[in-house]
Scaffold this active site. Sequence first.
Site, short mmCIF file in Angstrom:
data_model
loop_
_atom_site.label_atom_id
_atom_site.label_comp_id
_atom_site.label_asym_id
_atom_site.label_seq_id
_atom_site.Cartn_x
_atom_site.Cartn_y
_atom_site.Cartn_z
N LYS A 1 0.82 -1.21 0.00
CA LYS A 1 0.00 0.00 0.00
C LYS A 1 0.86 1.27 0.00
CE LYS A 1 -4.22 -2.06 1.67
NZ LYS A 1 -3.79 -3.48 1.75
C1 LIG Z 1 -4.36 -4.58 1.13
C2 LIG Z 1 -3.58 -5.83 1.03
C3 LIG Z 1 -3.94 -6.87 0.14
C4 LIG Z 1 -5.19 -6.82 -0.71
O1 LIG Z 1 -5.13 -5.84 -1.72
P1 LIG Z 1 -6.48 -5.37 -2.46
O2 LIG Z 1 -6.08 -4.18 -3.26
O3 LIG Z 1 -7.45 -5.01 -1.36
O4 LIG Z 1 -6.97 -6.49 -3.29
C5 LIG Z 1 -3.12 -7.98 0.06
N1 LIG Z 1 -2.01 -8.10 0.84
C6 LIG Z 1 -1.65 -7.13 1.71
C7 LIG Z 1 -0.43 -7.34 2.54
C8 LIG Z 1 -2.40 -5.96 1.84
O5 LIG Z 1 -2.03 -5.01 2.72
#
Ligand SMILES: *Cc1c(COP(=O)(O)O)cnc(C)c1O
Length: 479
Positions: A117
């Site tokens: 993120k």
């Molecule tokens: C947010 C997240 C996901 C999922 O991503 P999406 O965009 O919601 O599909 C997967 N792995 C981690 C470590 C995350 O923080």
Amino acid sequence: MNYLSTRGDATARKFCDILLEGLAPDGGLYLPQHYPQLDAAGLARLRQVWRDEGYAALAFEILSLYIDDIPADDLRQLCAKTYTPAVFGTRAITPLKKLEEGFYLEALSNGPTLAFKDMAMQLLGNLFEYELARKNGGQGAQLNILGATSGDTGSAAEYAMRGKRGIRVFMLSPHGRMSAFQQAQMFSLQDANIHNIAIEGVFDDCQDIVKAVSADLPFKRRYSIGTVNSINWARLLAQVVYYFAGWMQATQSEAQTVDFTVPSGNFGNICAGHVARMMGLPIRRLIVATNENDVLDEFFRTGLYRVRGSAETFETSSPSMDISKASNFERFVFDLLGRDAAATRALFGQTLAQQGQFDLSRHPRFAAAREQFGFASGKSTHADRLATIRSVHEQYGVLVDTHTADGVKVARQLAQKDTPMIVLETALPIKFAATIREALGRDPDRPAAFNGIENLPRRVRVMPADAQAIKAFIAQQCA
Ligand SMILES: *Cc1c(COP(=O)(O)O)cnc(C)c1O
């Protein structure tokens, strides 16, 4: 480039108009009016830019196809300031790690909070600061970001917004329910514009407070309340870049295709892969990997999209994928239905709202999800995660986190010999140490910068699950 809503609101908007917004006014999600197209010559040129000047320059090239209301020099500067080795740990920013011939991990989690993120949120912080400073004829404006988190999103947002002019963050988390490492990451921030609020309740209580505050429109307007959730278009756009960077590292020529496997929850990460593919990036398949919360796997297997109730939403050892519905999914369905906004509105605004599900199994367009758009899917369980963490460690000496393990498990099942497979690494194992201990009987390595963070002084306020009290606190901070 103009932006439209998946539900048909026809008011053309520019990138900066939607930058600080969540949903479109008609309840839909924003998408560009069309996807800019890259042919082989265009891809070769981008590859050259990436080779000569690196990830930040590649990001600028891609973003500038979608953003025409920020001067090019400013946008280039914002990308250069965001994607640095100092922030992301390596010169490559998203280096490919080869596990074996034709099977790779793309590292997206070497940013400040050790999850993918950061890739988008760091850019968002710089874009927000830039845009807020331009408002009111250059006098500047203030934005108060209110969010609820059970872990990754909140810390990525705080590390992106800390110290930014014009921005305050009010982040609600369930008191005592995040992992020790996640609490330490967030609560050790001492920046005056970051407000950690631990709510006496569970994550749903935090989310209900955010909804209640946002529903009070006079309050929302008076205090410029905004959000940074995963439906934000700028976040999605920032993620498109690393699909290009991954393909460039795994291939030599513009004719070569790759497969991506993406550990998925809200469909934000893989939706960026869909956008990259629509632009002409040679992606053969986009493989959705889910955990026990298999809303998306069920859809791509059967055509049934069924939102889960809280009793059917499981708490798993890959918690950032524990979702009951996938908030970005509407974007893909809009494209799947040939960009038919009335049909999308009927599915998401009516059928889903009334029945909690819709079924495309007999729809003439459903087969296109696989055949035209390249989607496939698979599912992984706690036992699969443990086995995958163990076997990847034994075979390659590499430690993967629980979410990445879900991706590797599904990728191994669906990989085909002739096409390189890239699994997106979405977090580092240190964030989920308990499950690593369960799998390997030992703790994961900790990056040196995080030694002892549990012992740092904390800046957090414990408050009751009461929207009025939160509003009063926000008002007091803005006084
Ligand atoms: C947010 C997240 C996901 C999922 O991503 P999406 O965009 O919601 O599909 C997967 N792995 C981690 C470590 C995350 O923080």
